[in-house]
Design an enzyme around this catalytic site. Structure first.
Site, short mmCIF file in Angstrom:
data_model
loop_
_atom_site.label_atom_id
_atom_site.label_comp_id
_atom_site.label_asym_id
_atom_site.label_seq_id
_atom_site.Cartn_x
_atom_site.Cartn_y
_atom_site.Cartn_z
N ASP A 211 69.16 103.17 63.70
CA ASP A 211 70.53 102.88 63.28
C ASP A 211 71.50 103.90 63.89
OD1 ASP A 211 72.27 101.42 61.21
OD2 ASP A 211 72.59 103.49 60.61
N GLU A 274 70.44 100.95 67.95
CA GLU A 274 71.74 100.33 67.76
C GLU A 274 72.82 101.15 68.46
OE1 GLU A 274 74.80 98.91 64.26
OE2 GLU A 274 73.96 100.91 64.26
C1 GLC Z 1 74.80 100.40 61.21
C2 GLC Z 1 74.37 99.25 60.32
C3 GLC Z 1 75.47 98.95 59.34
C4 GLC Z 1 75.71 100.18 58.50
C5 GLC Z 1 76.02 101.39 59.39
C6 GLC Z 1 75.95 102.67 58.62
O1 GLC Z 1 75.88 100.08 62.00
O2 GLC Z 1 74.04 98.15 61.11
O3 GLC Z 1 75.16 97.86 58.52
O4 GLC Z 1 76.77 99.96 57.61
O5 GLC Z 1 75.07 101.53 60.43
O6 GLC Z 1 74.63 103.00 58.33
#
Ligand code: GLC
Length: 547
Positions: A211, A274
Protein backbone atom coordinates in the site's frame (compact mmCIF):
# COMPACT_ATOMS: atom_id res chain seq x y z
CA UNK A 1 17.08 -40.04 -9.47
CA UNK A 2 17.48 -36.50 -10.66
CA UNK A 3 17.76 -34.24 -7.66
CA UNK A 4 17.91 -31.02 -9.62
CA UNK A 5 15.01 -28.79 -8.65
CA UNK A 6 13.09 -27.60 -11.69
CA UNK A 7 12.88 -23.82 -11.79
CA UNK A 8 9.32 -23.07 -10.94
CA UNK A 9 7.47 -20.57 -13.05
CA UNK A 10 6.32 -17.81 -10.71
CA UNK A 11 2.54 -17.97 -10.28
CA UNK A 12 2.26 -14.30 -11.22
CA UNK A 13 3.01 -15.28 -14.84
CA UNK A 14 -0.28 -17.15 -15.22
CA UNK A 15 -2.79 -15.98 -12.63
CA UNK A 16 -5.72 -13.64 -13.03
CA UNK A 17 -5.95 -11.77 -9.71
CA UNK A 18 -9.31 -11.04 -8.12
CA UNK A 19 -9.45 -8.27 -5.51
CA UNK A 20 -11.79 -8.97 -2.63
CA UNK A 21 -12.95 -6.17 -0.36
CA UNK A 22 -13.63 -8.57 2.53
CA UNK A 23 -16.16 -6.33 4.27
CA UNK A 24 -18.41 -6.52 1.21
CA UNK A 25 -17.91 -9.98 -0.27
CA UNK A 26 -19.98 -12.43 1.79
CA UNK A 27 -21.26 -12.32 5.35
CA UNK A 28 -21.29 -15.78 6.95
CA UNK A 29 -22.39 -14.84 10.49
CA UNK A 30 -25.13 -12.37 9.66
CA UNK A 31 -23.76 -9.28 11.30
CA UNK A 32 -24.01 -7.34 8.03
CA UNK A 33 -20.23 -7.37 7.51
CA UNK A 34 -18.39 -9.69 5.13
CA UNK A 35 -15.86 -12.07 6.66
CA UNK A 36 -13.24 -14.74 5.97
CA UNK A 37 -15.66 -17.64 6.34
CA UNK A 38 -17.83 -15.90 3.75
CA UNK A 39 -14.88 -15.87 1.35
CA UNK A 40 -14.27 -19.58 2.03
CA UNK A 41 -17.93 -20.30 1.28
CA UNK A 42 -17.57 -18.61 -2.10
CA UNK A 43 -14.27 -20.12 -3.24
CA UNK A 44 -16.05 -22.47 -5.61
CA UNK A 45 -17.52 -19.48 -7.40
CA UNK A 46 -14.01 -18.13 -7.89
CA UNK A 47 -12.45 -21.35 -9.07
CA UNK A 48 -13.78 -24.88 -8.67
CA UNK A 49 -11.60 -26.21 -11.46
CA UNK A 50 -14.43 -26.17 -13.97
CA UNK A 51 -15.65 -23.67 -16.52
CA UNK A 52 -18.75 -23.05 -14.39
CA UNK A 53 -16.63 -20.95 -12.05
CA UNK A 54 -14.88 -17.68 -12.76
CA UNK A 55 -11.50 -19.38 -13.08
CA UNK A 56 -9.27 -16.84 -11.35
CA UNK A 57 -5.83 -17.86 -10.03
CA UNK A 58 -5.30 -15.55 -7.06
CA UNK A 59 -7.21 -13.44 -4.59
CA UNK A 60 -5.93 -10.20 -3.09
CA UNK A 61 -7.59 -9.41 0.21
CA UNK A 62 -7.90 -5.76 1.16
CA UNK A 63 -6.68 -5.49 4.79
CA UNK A 64 -8.12 -7.96 7.30
CA UNK A 65 -5.76 -7.10 10.15
CA UNK A 66 -6.93 -5.77 13.53
CA UNK A 67 -8.06 -2.23 12.99
CA UNK A 68 -10.26 0.51 14.44
CA UNK A 69 -11.63 0.75 10.86
CA UNK A 70 -11.33 4.50 10.48
CA UNK A 71 -10.05 3.75 6.96
CA UNK A 72 -11.63 0.26 6.90
CA UNK A 73 -8.49 -1.72 7.62
CA UNK A 74 -5.91 0.61 6.08
CA UNK A 75 -5.36 1.74 9.68
CA UNK A 76 -3.78 -1.30 11.33
CA UNK A 77 -3.50 -1.72 15.08
CA UNK A 78 -1.97 -5.22 14.97
CA UNK A 79 -0.15 -6.59 11.92
CA UNK A 80 -0.05 -10.10 13.32
CA UNK A 81 -3.72 -10.72 13.93
CA UNK A 82 -7.05 -10.80 12.11
CA UNK A 83 -9.76 -8.34 13.05
CA UNK A 84 -12.50 -10.23 14.95
CA UNK A 85 -15.10 -8.73 12.56
CA UNK A 86 -13.48 -10.83 9.82
CA UNK A 87 -12.58 -13.99 11.75
CA UNK A 88 -9.47 -15.35 13.41
CA UNK A 89 -6.04 -16.69 12.50
CA UNK A 90 -7.60 -20.16 12.47
CA UNK A 91 -10.18 -19.11 9.88
CA UNK A 92 -7.38 -17.48 7.91
CA UNK A 93 -5.37 -20.73 7.94
CA UNK A 94 -8.45 -22.55 6.73
CA UNK A 95 -8.88 -20.02 3.94
CA UNK A 96 -5.28 -20.50 2.79
CA UNK A 97 -5.67 -24.28 2.80
CA UNK A 98 -8.96 -24.27 0.93
CA UNK A 99 -7.79 -21.66 -1.56
CA UNK A 100 -4.59 -23.57 -2.30
CA UNK A 101 -6.59 -26.76 -2.82
CA UNK A 102 -8.36 -24.95 -5.65
CA UNK A 103 -5.08 -23.56 -7.04
CA UNK A 104 -5.96 -20.08 -5.84
CA UNK A 105 -3.01 -18.05 -4.52
CA UNK A 106 -3.59 -15.62 -1.67
CA UNK A 107 -2.22 -12.06 -1.60
CA UNK A 108 -2.30 -9.96 1.57
CA UNK A 109 -2.48 -6.20 1.62
CA UNK A 110 0.71 -4.87 3.22
CA UNK A 111 0.20 -1.41 4.69
CA UNK A 112 3.73 -0.40 5.57
CA UNK A 113 3.68 3.39 5.38
CA UNK A 114 1.51 3.95 8.42
CA UNK A 115 -0.20 2.23 11.33
CA UNK A 116 -3.35 3.14 13.22
CA UNK A 117 -2.91 5.68 16.00
CA UNK A 118 -4.24 2.86 18.22
CA UNK A 119 -1.26 0.60 17.43
CA UNK A 120 0.77 0.03 20.62
CA UNK A 121 3.88 1.25 18.76
CA UNK A 122 2.29 4.66 18.24
CA UNK A 123 0.79 4.81 21.70
CA UNK A 124 4.25 4.19 23.15
CA UNK A 125 5.84 6.61 20.69
CA UNK A 126 3.49 9.46 21.58
CA UNK A 127 3.80 8.85 25.34
CA UNK A 128 7.01 10.90 25.73
CA UNK A 129 9.89 12.40 23.76
CA UNK A 130 12.26 9.90 25.33
CA UNK A 131 10.25 6.76 24.71
CA UNK A 132 12.39 4.16 22.86
CA UNK A 133 9.75 4.06 20.11
CA UNK A 134 9.62 7.86 19.70
CA UNK A 135 11.70 7.64 16.53
CA UNK A 136 9.55 4.85 15.06
CA UNK A 137 7.28 7.63 13.81
CA UNK A 138 8.09 11.08 12.43
CA UNK A 139 8.00 13.79 15.10
CA UNK A 140 9.04 17.43 14.60
CA UNK A 141 8.94 20.64 16.59
CA UNK A 142 6.46 23.35 15.59
CA UNK A 143 7.80 26.40 13.78
CA UNK A 144 8.41 29.37 16.15
CA UNK A 145 4.86 30.61 15.45
CA UNK A 146 3.47 27.20 16.45
CA UNK A 147 2.57 26.17 12.89
CA UNK A 148 3.48 22.77 11.34
CA UNK A 149 7.15 22.06 10.53
CA UNK A 150 6.60 22.34 6.75
CA UNK A 151 3.86 22.70 4.12
CA UNK A 152 3.32 19.00 3.37
CA UNK A 153 -0.28 18.00 2.72
CA UNK A 154 -2.22 14.86 3.54
CA UNK A 155 -3.43 12.87 0.51
CA UNK A 156 -6.87 13.20 2.09
CA UNK A 157 -6.60 17.00 2.35
CA UNK A 158 -5.31 19.47 4.96
CA UNK A 159 -1.91 19.54 6.62
CA UNK A 160 0.01 16.26 6.87
CA UNK A 161 1.00 17.22 10.42
CA UNK A 162 -1.02 16.99 13.64
CA UNK A 163 0.13 18.56 16.89
CA UNK A 164 0.23 16.22 19.85
CA UNK A 165 -0.41 18.49 22.80
CA UNK A 166 1.18 16.22 25.38
CA UNK A 167 4.71 16.60 24.02
CA UNK A 168 4.09 19.70 21.92
CA UNK A 169 5.47 18.13 18.76
CA UNK A 170 3.83 17.42 15.42
CA UNK A 171 3.63 13.91 13.94
CA UNK A 172 3.42 13.24 10.23
CA UNK A 173 0.51 11.45 8.58
CA UNK A 174 0.44 11.24 4.78
CA UNK A 175 -3.19 10.12 5.08
CA UNK A 176 -5.61 10.60 8.04
CA UNK A 177 -4.42 11.89 11.45
CA UNK A 178 -5.46 8.43 12.71
CA UNK A 179 -2.84 6.93 10.33
CA UNK A 180 0.57 8.16 11.60
CA UNK A 181 3.49 7.49 9.21
CA UNK A 182 6.16 5.05 10.32
CA UNK A 183 9.75 6.23 10.11
CA UNK A 184 11.30 3.95 7.50
CA UNK A 185 14.73 5.51 8.13
CA UNK A 186 14.71 3.78 11.51
CA UNK A 187 16.26 0.30 11.23
CA UNK A 188 14.13 -1.11 14.03
CA UNK A 189 10.97 -0.26 12.07
CA UNK A 190 12.39 -2.02 9.01
CA UNK A 191 13.24 -5.12 11.00
CA UNK A 192 9.80 -5.21 12.59
CA UNK A 193 8.03 -4.85 9.25
CA UNK A 194 10.21 -7.53 7.71
CA UNK A 195 9.00 -9.80 10.49
CA UNK A 196 5.42 -9.00 9.41
CA UNK A 197 6.16 -10.22 5.88
CA UNK A 198 7.80 -13.37 7.27
CA UNK A 199 4.87 -14.02 9.61
CA UNK A 200 2.35 -14.13 6.76
CA UNK A 201 4.66 -15.98 4.40
CA UNK A 202 5.00 -18.67 7.05
CA UNK A 203 1.22 -18.81 7.32
CA UNK A 204 1.17 -19.62 3.61
CA UNK A 205 0.47 -16.40 1.73
CA UNK A 206 1.78 -16.22 -1.82
CA UNK A 207 2.30 -12.51 -2.18
CA UNK A 208 1.56 -8.98 -1.10
CA UNK A 209 0.00 -5.82 -2.41
CA UNK A 210 2.09 -3.02 -0.96
CA UNK A 211 0.00 0.00 0.00
CA UNK A 212 1.07 3.60 -0.67
CA UNK A 213 4.58 2.46 -1.54
CA UNK A 214 6.00 5.74 -2.82
CA UNK A 215 5.19 7.41 0.51
CA UNK A 216 7.51 5.17 2.53
CA UNK A 217 10.57 7.43 2.38
CA UNK A 218 10.45 11.20 2.73
CA UNK A 219 13.06 13.90 2.18
CA UNK A 220 15.51 13.74 5.09
CA UNK A 221 15.67 17.54 5.28
CA UNK A 222 11.86 17.93 5.26
CA UNK A 223 11.95 20.66 2.64
CA UNK A 224 8.70 22.36 1.61
CA UNK A 225 6.95 20.88 -1.42
CA UNK A 226 6.78 23.39 -4.30
CA UNK A 227 3.39 24.81 -5.33
CA UNK A 228 1.52 23.29 -8.24
CA UNK A 229 1.07 26.35 -10.45
CA UNK A 230 -1.60 24.74 -12.59
CA UNK A 231 -3.87 23.93 -9.62
CA UNK A 232 -7.03 26.02 -9.27
CA UNK A 233 -9.27 24.11 -6.84
CA UNK A 234 -10.03 24.61 -3.14
CA UNK A 235 -7.32 25.32 -0.56
CA UNK A 236 -5.79 22.44 1.38
CA UNK A 237 -6.26 19.92 -1.41
CA UNK A 238 -3.38 17.52 -2.01
CA UNK A 239 -3.19 18.69 -5.63
CA UNK A 240 -2.14 22.17 -4.49
CA UNK A 241 1.50 21.06 -4.22
CA UNK A 242 3.97 19.06 -6.31
CA UNK A 243 5.13 16.30 -3.98
CA UNK A 244 8.82 16.56 -4.68
CA UNK A 245 9.92 15.99 -1.10
CA UNK A 246 7.04 14.31 0.73
CA UNK A 247 7.08 11.22 -1.50
CA UNK A 248 8.79 9.45 -4.45
CA UNK A 249 12.26 9.56 -2.84
CA UNK A 250 14.89 7.31 -4.36
CA UNK A 251 15.35 5.61 -0.97
CA UNK A 252 12.01 3.88 -1.60
CA UNK A 253 13.72 1.77 -4.24
CA UNK A 254 16.05 0.29 -1.59
CA UNK A 255 13.06 -0.56 0.57
CA UNK A 256 11.41 -2.33 -2.37
CA UNK A 257 14.58 -4.27 -2.97
CA UNK A 258 14.60 -5.36 0.67
CA UNK A 259 11.02 -6.61 0.26
CA UNK A 260 12.15 -8.48 -2.84
CA UNK A 261 15.04 -10.16 -1.03
CA UNK A 262 12.65 -11.42 1.62
CA UNK A 263 10.29 -12.76 -1.05
CA UNK A 264 13.28 -14.33 -2.79
CA UNK A 265 14.26 -16.39 0.26
CA UNK A 266 10.97 -18.24 -0.09
CA UNK A 267 9.61 -20.06 -3.08
CA UNK A 268 7.19 -18.59 -5.56
CA UNK A 269 6.23 -15.26 -3.93
CA UNK A 270 5.30 -11.99 -5.61
CA UNK A 271 4.52 -8.37 -4.76
CA UNK A 272 2.73 -5.50 -6.48
CA UNK A 273 3.05 -1.93 -5.30
CA UNK A 274 0.42 0.73 -5.23
CA UNK A 275 1.64 3.90 -6.93
CA UNK A 276 -0.20 5.84 -9.64
CA UNK A 277 2.64 6.30 -12.12
CA UNK A 278 3.49 7.01 -15.72
CA UNK A 279 5.72 4.62 -17.64
CA UNK A 280 9.13 6.22 -16.84
CA UNK A 281 8.31 6.17 -13.11
CA UNK A 282 7.04 2.59 -13.37
CA UNK A 283 10.36 1.60 -14.97
CA UNK A 284 12.22 2.87 -11.92
CA UNK A 285 10.13 0.66 -9.67
CA UNK A 286 10.66 -2.36 -11.90
CA UNK A 287 14.41 -1.78 -11.76
CA UNK A 288 14.35 -1.50 -7.97
CA UNK A 289 13.86 -5.20 -7.51
CA UNK A 290 16.86 -7.32 -8.42
CA UNK A 291 14.97 -10.62 -8.63
CA UNK A 292 11.85 -9.66 -10.63
CA UNK A 293 9.49 -10.60 -7.84
CA UNK A 294 7.86 -7.20 -7.82
CA UNK A 295 5.95 -4.91 -10.15
CA UNK A 296 4.31 -1.52 -9.72
CA UNK A 297 0.58 -1.52 -10.40
CA UNK A 298 -0.33 -0.15 -13.79
CA UNK A 299 -3.43 2.00 -13.27
CA UNK A 300 -3.19 3.86 -16.57
CA UNK A 301 -6.14 2.11 -18.20
CA UNK A 302 -8.36 3.64 -15.51
CA UNK A 303 -7.53 7.19 -16.52
CA UNK A 304 -6.70 7.07 -20.24
CA UNK A 305 -9.25 8.85 -22.47
CA UNK A 306 -11.42 6.58 -24.64
CA UNK A 307 -9.25 6.55 -27.72
CA UNK A 308 -7.91 3.50 -29.56
CA UNK A 309 -4.63 5.22 -30.45
CA UNK A 310 -3.93 6.42 -26.92
CA UNK A 311 -4.56 2.96 -25.53
CA UNK A 312 -2.39 1.40 -28.24
CA UNK A 313 0.40 3.92 -27.58
CA UNK A 314 0.26 3.26 -23.86
CA UNK A 315 0.55 -0.50 -24.26
CA UNK A 316 3.23 -0.25 -26.95
CA UNK A 317 5.29 2.14 -24.81
CA UNK A 318 4.89 0.04 -21.70
CA UNK A 319 5.96 -3.09 -23.56
CA UNK A 320 8.94 -1.24 -25.03
CA UNK A 321 9.99 0.00 -21.60
CA UNK A 322 10.09 -3.42 -19.97
CA UNK A 323 13.14 -5.58 -19.55
CA UNK A 324 13.00 -9.23 -20.54
CA UNK A 325 11.91 -10.49 -17.14
CA UNK A 326 9.62 -7.64 -16.14
CA UNK A 327 5.99 -8.66 -15.99
CA UNK A 328 3.35 -6.05 -16.85
CA UNK A 329 -0.05 -5.83 -15.22
CA UNK A 330 -3.31 -4.02 -15.91
CA UNK A 331 -6.00 -2.76 -13.56
CA UNK A 332 -9.50 -1.56 -14.51
CA UNK A 333 -10.83 -0.78 -11.04
CA UNK A 334 -10.33 -1.00 -7.30
CA UNK A 335 -11.79 0.06 -3.95
CA UNK A 336 -10.59 3.66 -4.42
CA UNK A 337 -11.96 4.39 -7.89
CA UNK A 338 -15.51 4.53 -9.29
CA UNK A 339 -16.57 1.25 -10.86
CA UNK A 340 -15.74 0.68 -14.48
CA UNK A 341 -19.34 0.51 -15.78
CA UNK A 342 -20.16 3.77 -14.02
CA UNK A 343 -17.13 5.38 -15.64
CA UNK A 344 -17.54 4.17 -19.19
CA UNK A 345 -20.79 2.21 -19.60
CA UNK A 346 -21.41 -1.47 -20.19
CA UNK A 347 -20.46 -1.84 -23.84
CA UNK A 348 -17.07 -0.23 -23.32
CA UNK A 349 -16.54 -2.16 -20.10
CA UNK A 350 -16.94 -5.36 -22.14
CA UNK A 351 -14.36 -4.16 -24.62
CA UNK A 352 -11.88 -3.34 -21.84
CA UNK A 353 -12.46 -6.77 -20.28
CA UNK A 354 -11.43 -8.30 -23.60
CA UNK A 355 -8.33 -6.11 -23.64
CA UNK A 356 -7.50 -6.97 -20.02
CA UNK A 357 -7.57 -10.73 -20.50
CA UNK A 358 -5.80 -10.86 -23.85
CA UNK A 359 -2.78 -8.65 -23.09
CA UNK A 360 0.57 -9.95 -21.90
CA UNK A 361 0.77 -9.66 -18.13
CA UNK A 362 -1.23 -9.93 -14.98
CA UNK A 363 -4.91 -8.93 -15.11
CA UNK A 364 -6.56 -7.56 -11.94
CA UNK A 365 -10.32 -7.83 -11.46
CA UNK A 366 -12.15 -5.87 -8.76
CA UNK A 367 -14.91 -7.95 -7.13
CA UNK A 368 -18.30 -7.33 -8.70
CA UNK A 369 -16.91 -5.88 -11.94
CA UNK A 370 -17.31 -9.33 -13.46
CA UNK A 371 -21.09 -9.10 -13.06
CA UNK A 372 -21.24 -5.46 -14.04
CA UNK A 373 -21.91 -3.91 -10.64
CA UNK A 374 -22.30 -0.14 -10.73
CA UNK A 375 -21.40 2.59 -8.27
CA UNK A 376 -24.22 3.22 -5.87
CA UNK A 377 -25.20 6.70 -4.73
CA UNK A 378 -25.04 6.43 -0.96
CA UNK A 379 -27.17 9.05 0.83
CA UNK A 380 -25.17 11.19 3.29
CA UNK A 381 -26.75 9.59 6.38
CA UNK A 382 -25.61 6.14 5.23
CA UNK A 383 -22.08 7.08 4.16
CA UNK A 384 -19.24 5.27 5.91
CA UNK A 385 -16.11 6.47 4.16
CA UNK A 386 -14.74 9.27 6.34
CA UNK A 387 -11.77 9.58 4.07
CA UNK A 388 -13.88 10.05 1.00
CA UNK A 389 -15.84 12.77 2.71
CA UNK A 390 -12.62 14.72 3.19
CA UNK A 391 -11.71 14.13 -0.42
CA UNK A 392 -15.17 15.10 -1.60
CA UNK A 393 -15.11 11.79 -3.43
CA UNK A 394 -16.83 9.24 -1.28
CA UNK A 395 -15.59 5.73 -2.00
CA UNK A 396 -18.57 3.86 -0.53
CA UNK A 397 -20.20 3.67 -3.97
CA UNK A 398 -17.66 1.15 -5.25
CA UNK A 399 -17.67 -0.89 -2.03
CA UNK A 400 -21.30 -2.04 -1.82
CA UNK A 401 -22.09 -5.71 -1.03
CA UNK A 402 -21.42 -8.32 -3.68
CA UNK A 403 -24.62 -9.23 -5.51
CA UNK A 404 -25.01 -13.00 -5.36
CA UNK A 405 -28.70 -13.49 -6.12
CA UNK A 406 -32.08 -11.78 -6.15
CA UNK A 407 -32.96 -12.62 -2.52
CA UNK A 408 -33.03 -10.04 0.25
CA UNK A 409 -29.73 -8.10 0.53
CA UNK A 410 -28.64 -9.78 -2.70
CA UNK A 411 -27.64 -12.97 -0.88
CA UNK A 412 -24.75 -11.11 0.78
CA UNK A 413 -26.27 -11.46 4.25
CA UNK A 414 -29.64 -11.99 5.86
CA UNK A 415 -29.02 -8.95 8.08
CA UNK A 416 -28.87 -5.34 6.98
CA UNK A 417 -25.46 -4.88 5.36
CA UNK A 418 -22.96 -2.22 6.48
CA UNK A 419 -23.56 -0.42 3.16
CA UNK A 420 -26.76 -0.54 1.10
CA UNK A 421 -27.01 -3.12 -1.67
CA UNK A 422 -26.94 -1.80 -5.26
CA UNK A 423 -30.41 -0.91 -6.56
CA UNK A 424 -30.10 -3.10 -9.65
CA UNK A 425 -29.23 -6.28 -7.74
CA UNK A 426 -32.28 -8.20 -8.94
CA UNK A 427 -30.97 -8.01 -12.50
CA UNK A 428 -27.26 -7.78 -11.82
CA UNK A 429 -26.26 -10.79 -9.76
CA UNK A 430 -24.19 -13.96 -10.00
CA UNK A 431 -27.08 -16.42 -10.01
CA UNK A 432 -28.90 -14.71 -12.83
CA UNK A 433 -25.81 -14.18 -14.95
CA UNK A 434 -24.17 -17.58 -14.59
CA UNK A 435 -26.33 -19.19 -17.25
CA UNK A 436 -27.05 -16.14 -19.35
CA UNK A 437 -24.77 -16.30 -22.39
CA UNK A 438 -25.17 -12.57 -22.95
CA UNK A 439 -24.20 -11.53 -19.42
CA UNK A 440 -21.03 -9.78 -18.33
CA UNK A 441 -20.19 -12.75 -16.10
CA UNK A 442 -20.41 -15.08 -19.06
CA UNK A 443 -17.97 -12.91 -21.00
CA UNK A 444 -15.54 -12.77 -18.06
CA UNK A 445 -15.67 -16.54 -17.56
CA UNK A 446 -15.17 -17.21 -21.22
CA UNK A 447 -12.22 -14.84 -21.52
CA UNK A 448 -10.56 -16.03 -18.31
CA UNK A 449 -10.93 -19.70 -19.20
CA UNK A 450 -9.66 -19.15 -22.69
CA UNK A 451 -6.69 -17.22 -21.34
CA UNK A 452 -5.75 -19.78 -18.74
CA UNK A 453 -5.84 -22.57 -21.33
CA UNK A 454 -3.96 -20.64 -23.98
CA UNK A 455 -0.16 -20.75 -24.03
CA UNK A 456 -0.18 -17.95 -26.55
CA UNK A 457 -2.11 -15.59 -24.31
CA UNK A 458 -0.19 -16.60 -21.21
CA UNK A 459 3.32 -16.65 -22.62
CA UNK A 460 3.24 -15.35 -26.17
CA UNK A 461 4.63 -12.06 -27.42
CA UNK A 462 2.60 -8.90 -28.02
CA UNK A 463 2.65 -6.94 -31.27
CA UNK A 464 0.24 -4.16 -32.14
CA UNK A 465 -0.86 -3.78 -35.77
CA UNK A 466 -0.91 -0.54 -37.68
CA UNK A 467 -4.38 -0.16 -39.16
CA UNK A 468 -3.93 3.39 -40.37
CA UNK A 469 -6.52 6.02 -39.59
CA UNK A 470 -9.08 4.05 -37.62
CA UNK A 471 -10.67 3.77 -34.20
CA UNK A 472 -9.83 0.11 -34.10
CA UNK A 473 -6.99 -1.24 -31.97
CA UNK A 474 -5.69 -4.65 -33.03
CA UNK A 475 -2.80 -6.75 -31.82
CA UNK A 476 -1.33 -10.16 -32.20
CA UNK A 477 -0.24 -12.51 -29.48
CA UNK A 478 2.19 -15.04 -30.91
CA UNK A 479 3.97 -18.16 -29.75
CA UNK A 480 5.68 -20.48 -32.21
CA UNK A 481 3.30 -20.77 -35.13
CA UNK A 482 0.24 -19.96 -33.04
CA UNK A 483 -1.38 -16.58 -33.39
CA UNK A 484 -4.21 -14.97 -31.50
CA UNK A 485 -5.57 -11.80 -33.07
CA UNK A 486 -7.52 -9.33 -30.95
CA UNK A 487 -9.55 -6.60 -32.64
CA UNK A 488 -11.20 -3.90 -30.55
CA UNK A 489 -13.50 -1.25 -32.00
CA UNK A 490 -13.33 1.90 -29.86
CA UNK A 491 -15.64 3.79 -32.20
CA UNK A 492 -19.30 4.65 -31.70
CA UNK A 493 -19.87 3.54 -35.27
CA UNK A 494 -19.39 0.42 -37.34
CA UNK A 495 -15.81 -0.11 -38.57
CA UNK A 496 -14.34 -2.42 -41.18
CA UNK A 497 -10.71 -3.48 -41.14
CA UNK A 498 -8.61 -5.92 -43.09
CA UNK A 499 -5.65 -8.13 -42.23
CA UNK A 500 -3.14 -10.01 -44.33
CA UNK A 501 -4.51 -13.35 -43.17
CA UNK A 502 -7.09 -15.49 -44.91
CA UNK A 503 -9.16 -17.03 -42.25
CA UNK A 504 -9.55 -17.18 -38.51
CA UNK A 505 -11.78 -18.81 -36.00
CA UNK A 506 -13.80 -16.61 -33.67
CA UNK A 507 -13.08 -17.58 -30.08
CA UNK A 508 -14.99 -14.84 -28.39
CA UNK A 509 -16.78 -11.61 -29.18
CA UNK A 510 -18.05 -9.03 -26.75
CA UNK A 511 -21.60 -9.81 -27.87
CA UNK A 512 -21.24 -13.49 -28.78
CA UNK A 513 -21.81 -12.80 -32.46
CA UNK A 514 -20.26 -15.33 -34.88
CA UNK A 515 -18.56 -17.25 -32.07
CA UNK A 516 -16.96 -20.52 -33.20
CA UNK A 517 -17.40 -19.49 -36.83
CA UNK A 518 -14.63 -19.17 -39.37
CA UNK A 519 -14.35 -15.61 -40.68
CA UNK A 520 -12.45 -14.08 -43.57
CA UNK A 521 -9.94 -11.50 -42.40
CA UNK A 522 -9.66 -9.78 -45.77
CA UNK A 523 -12.52 -7.69 -44.49
CA UNK A 524 -14.02 -7.89 -41.07
CA UNK A 525 -16.73 -5.56 -39.86
CA UNK A 526 -17.21 -4.66 -36.21
CA UNK A 527 -20.32 -3.13 -34.66
CA UNK A 528 -19.83 -0.17 -32.23
CA UNK A 529 -17.68 -1.18 -29.22
CA UNK A 530 -17.39 -4.73 -30.50
CA UNK A 531 -14.31 -6.80 -29.86
CA UNK A 532 -13.06 -10.07 -31.31
CA UNK A 533 -10.61 -12.70 -30.15
CA UNK A 534 -9.60 -14.88 -33.07
CA UNK A 535 -7.29 -17.80 -33.63
CA UNK A 536 -5.34 -17.30 -36.84
CA UNK A 537 -3.85 -20.57 -37.93
CA UNK A 538 -4.12 -23.28 -40.53
CA UNK A 539 -4.73 -25.94 -37.99
CA UNK A 540 -6.75 -24.51 -35.14
CA UNK A 541 -5.83 -25.83 -31.73
CA UNK A 542 -8.47 -27.86 -29.94
CA UNK A 543 -10.13 -25.75 -27.31
CA UNK A 544 -13.37 -26.78 -25.78
CA UNK A 545 -15.80 -23.92 -25.98
CA UNK A 546 -19.01 -24.40 -24.16
CA UNK A 547 -22.26 -23.03 -25.45
C1 GLC B 1 -4.24 3.26 -0.31
C2 GLC B 1 -5.52 2.46 -0.22
C3 GLC B 1 -6.63 3.36 0.25
C4 GLC B 1 -6.26 3.89 1.62
C5 GLC B 1 -4.89 4.58 1.58
C6 GLC B 1 -4.36 4.83 2.96
O1 GLC B 1 -4.30 4.25 -1.26
O2 GLC B 1 -5.80 1.89 -1.46
O3 GLC B 1 -7.86 2.70 0.31
O4 GLC B 1 -7.24 4.78 2.07
O5 GLC B 1 -3.92 3.78 0.95
O6 GLC B 1 -3.94 3.64 3.55
Amino acid sequence: MNNKRKTQLNWSREAVVYQIYPRSFKDSNNDGIGDLQGIIDKLDYLNDGTEKSLGIGAIWLSPIYKSPMIDFGYDISDYLDIDPQYGSLETFDKLIKKAHKRNIKVIMDFVANHTSDKHTWFMESRSSKTNPKRDWYIWKNPKPDGSPPNNWLSVFGGSAWTLDKKTNQYYLHSFLPEQPDLNWRNDKVKVEMEKVLEFWIHRGVDGFRSDATYHLIKDDQFRDDPPNMSYQGPKGSYEELIHTYSQRQSGTLDVINTFCSILGIHENKYMVSEAYLDIPEMSKLYKACSNNLHAPFNFNLISLPWDANLVKNHIDSLEASLNKNDWPNYVLGNHDRPRIITRIGEKRARLLAMLLFTLRGMPFVYYGDEIGMENEDIPPDKQKDLVGNRLEANRDGERTPMQWNESVYAGFSISKPWLPVGKKYKDVNVKKELDDPLSMLYLYRRLIHYRTHSHVLLHGSYRSLDLGDTHVFAYLRELGDEKVLVILNFSKGQESVSFPYQKARVICTTNRERENKIVNLKKITLTPSQGYVLEVKDKIREFKIWN
